[in-house]
Design a protein around this motif. Structure first.
Motif, PDB file in Angstrom:
ATOM      1  N   VAL A 150      -4.801 -11.062   2.667  1.00  0.00           N
ATOM      2  CA  VAL A 150      -3.796  -9.964   2.433  1.00  0.00           C
ATOM      3  C   VAL A 150      -2.300 -10.289   2.507  1.00  0.00           C
ATOM      4  O   VAL A 150      -1.610  -9.913   1.475  1.00  0.00           O
ATOM      5  N   ASP A 178      -5.307  -2.533   1.593  1.00  0.00           N
ATOM      6  CA  ASP A 178      -4.637  -3.769   1.066  1.00  0.00           C
ATOM      7  C   ASP A 178      -5.591  -5.077   1.065  1.00  0.00           C
ATOM      8  O   ASP A 178      -5.538  -6.072   0.527  1.00  0.00           O
ATOM      9  N   GLY A 179      -6.725  -4.690   1.570  1.00  0.00           N
ATOM     10  CA  GLY A 179      -7.870  -5.645   1.777  1.00  0.00           C
ATOM     11  C   GLY A 179      -9.215  -4.882   2.427  1.00  0.00           C
ATOM     12  O   GLY A 179      -8.959  -3.964   3.129  1.00  0.00           O
TER      13      GLY A 179
END
Length: 388
Positions: free
Chosen positions: A187, A97-98
């Motif tokens: 995020v 996600d990041g």
């Protein structure tokens, strides 16, 4: 991709520390691990090799405070830096996600930094993700060494997009937590934009002890749910915090359900007017706390109708929610779906029969709530609905 547990109201997000070999990725995670309180961290796994200190990955789940209605759990990974481990890096990057890109600030490492950043972009693209639209933070590491490159040169070479960047010295932890806080912020913002995490609710600042350690740094940007409050009539005088009435649970005896007396009246808790500046969100009832995301509104409607004494509406909402919940068991008749989820058929028939009655009592509505919650519990026990 983040995973969502609607029953537990928890979102798990994955953050990967990426960069060339020996740039400080593993050391950064170790410093985070040392800072987090033991109750808020999992086991850190690491495999060291002769060529690099991370062969596969490090994994560190970090619990972050609540965001809206959901709690957030971060899973932190690192990847091996050597070029010949690209298949492993690609595997670890899947579902991220990041990313925190850990760059080595030494002049002789610039080529390795460029190569690793290009490799990150290529691997993300193979997963269908464009780097310029992905949560990214740059970490200029080894700033405690002599003869490192100026930050402006690093930005020009590696950060033309202008994402947040931080000077760090992973060996002593300088700047590492600031980097983690920044990528967490990005995020969470991205998950909210994708409607994975609910939007923040406006709340009034409330005094009290603040979280210590890493939580204090991570939660500066997070919204916390506050106890519900209702202003006094006319906007003056003390504020009143209303607690929902407890849901009566029917008791089976001799194959029937005897009448249940109405729940005792709960007196409002009066708080000084100065202590509350605005109304907060309503507390979750037992049914809505158990409900899957798609059935949350149905459960709230049933609870609200029960508290208001509108028992017919409560039974209707429960019946609809039960029917929708059973549909998660797959195609088939209602009886087949109930059998697969182990929902009592007699209870199900009785709830359906209540929908045809004109005058309903409090014990009828309580029984419908009971069956609805039992159905939600059965769904949870078998892992339905499955999170993507």
């Amino acid at each position: 991709m983040s995973s969502v547990n609607l029953m537990a109201r928890e979102v798990a997000a994955k953050i990967v520390f990426y960069g060339p070999g020996l740039s400080g990725k593993t050391t950064s995670l170790r410093k985070i691990y040392e800072t987090v309180r033991p109750a808020h961290r999992g086991e850190m796994m690491s495999i060291a090799t002769e060529g690099d200190r991370t062969l596969f990955f490090d994994f560190l789940p970090v619990k972050v405070e609540r965001v809206g209605d959901c709690s957030v759990r971060l899973a932190l990974y690192t990847v091996p830096g050597q070029v010949f481990y690209n298949a492993t890096r690609k595997l670890v990057l899947q579902g991220a996600d990041g990313v925190v890109f850990v760059a080595d600030s030494q002049p002789e490492a610039m080529d390795a930094n460029r190569e690793s950043l290009a490799n990150l972009e290529e691997n993300l693209f193979e997963h269908g993700i464009r780097l310029d639209r992905f949560p990214l933070v740059m970490q200029w590491n080894k700033r405690d060494l002599d003869n490192v490159l100026p930050v402006e040169q690093l930005r020009q070479e590696l950060n033309p997009r202008g994402v947040p960047d931080f000077e760090t010295a992973a060996t002593n932890g300088q700047g590492v937590l600031d980097t983690l806080k920044a990528i967490t912020r990005l995020v969470i913002k991205d998950l909210r934009a994708k409607r994975i995490v609910p939007p923040p609710r406006p709340v009034a600042p409330v005094g009290g002890p603040k979280p210590a350690g890493l939580e204090a740094q991570l939660t500066q940007h997070l919204q916390h749910r506050q106890p519900p409050s209702v202003a006094a009539p006319g906007g003056h005088g003390p504020a009143v915090a209303m607690m929902p009435a407890p849901t009566p649970v029917p008791h089976r005896a001799s194959g029937s359900f005897p009448a249940i007396a109405p729940p005792p009246r709960v007196e409002p808790v009066v708080a000084p007017a100065a202590a509350v500046t605005q109304a907060g969100p309503k507390l979750l009832g037992a049914a809505s706390a158990l409900a899957p995301g798609d059935l949350f509104d149905h459960a709230r409607a049933a609870e609200a109708a029960f508290i208001a004494g509108n028992y017919s509406t409560c039974v209707t909402a429960c019946t609809d929610a039960i029917r929708r919940a059973l549909a998660y068991a797959g195609e088939g008749t209602l009886a087949q779906q109930a059998f697969l989820l182990r929902v009592d058929g007699a209870d199900l028939l009785r709830v359906q029969g209540l929908g045809n009655q004109t005058h309903l009592r409090v014990d009828d509505a309580a029984f419908a709530l009971y069956v609805m919650m039992q159905t939600f519990v059965r769904l949870n026990a078998v892992g339905l609905p499955a999170s993507e």
